[in-house]
Motif scaffolding. Structure first.
Motif: not given
Ligand code: SF4
Length: 94
Positions: A19-23
């Motif tokens: 959720a925070i870092d989909s990269e």
């Protein structure tokens, strides 16, 4: 080279890092976090994702693994670890 490592045995699949870092993270087929990129390792989102993991399953470590360049898994869906990848956090053979 540095790589993001998710400890498969520790991850509880809460999805916070995704959720925070989909990269850098996505769910794997077992519902746990899977590293999808090792670019941009200095990003704030990655730092926040690491800090937000409730079980401290994420780390950035030096790795001998060079499967990004040598692994043939993407070309062969029946991969039986023939690439001999030795990286503990690598999901390329799943
Ligand atoms: S935040 Fe931690 S426990 Fe939750 S999915 Fe990501 S690696 Fe797994």
């Amino acid at each position: 080279m540095k790589k993001i490592i998710v400890n498969d045995e520790t991850c509880i699949g809460c999805g916070a890092c995704i959720a925070i870092d989909s990269e850098h993270f996505d769910f794997d087929s077992d519902g746990r976090s899977c590293v999808i990129s090792n670019e941009n390792l200095n990003s704030d989102d990655l730092s926040n994702a690491i800090e937000s993991c409730p079980v401290a399953a994420i780390s950035i470590e030096e790795s001998e693994c060079d499967c990004d360049s040598d692994c043939q898994c993407e070309a062969d869906e029946s991969c039986n670890n023939e690439c001999q990848c030795s990286c503990d956090g690598c999901h390329c053979c799943e």
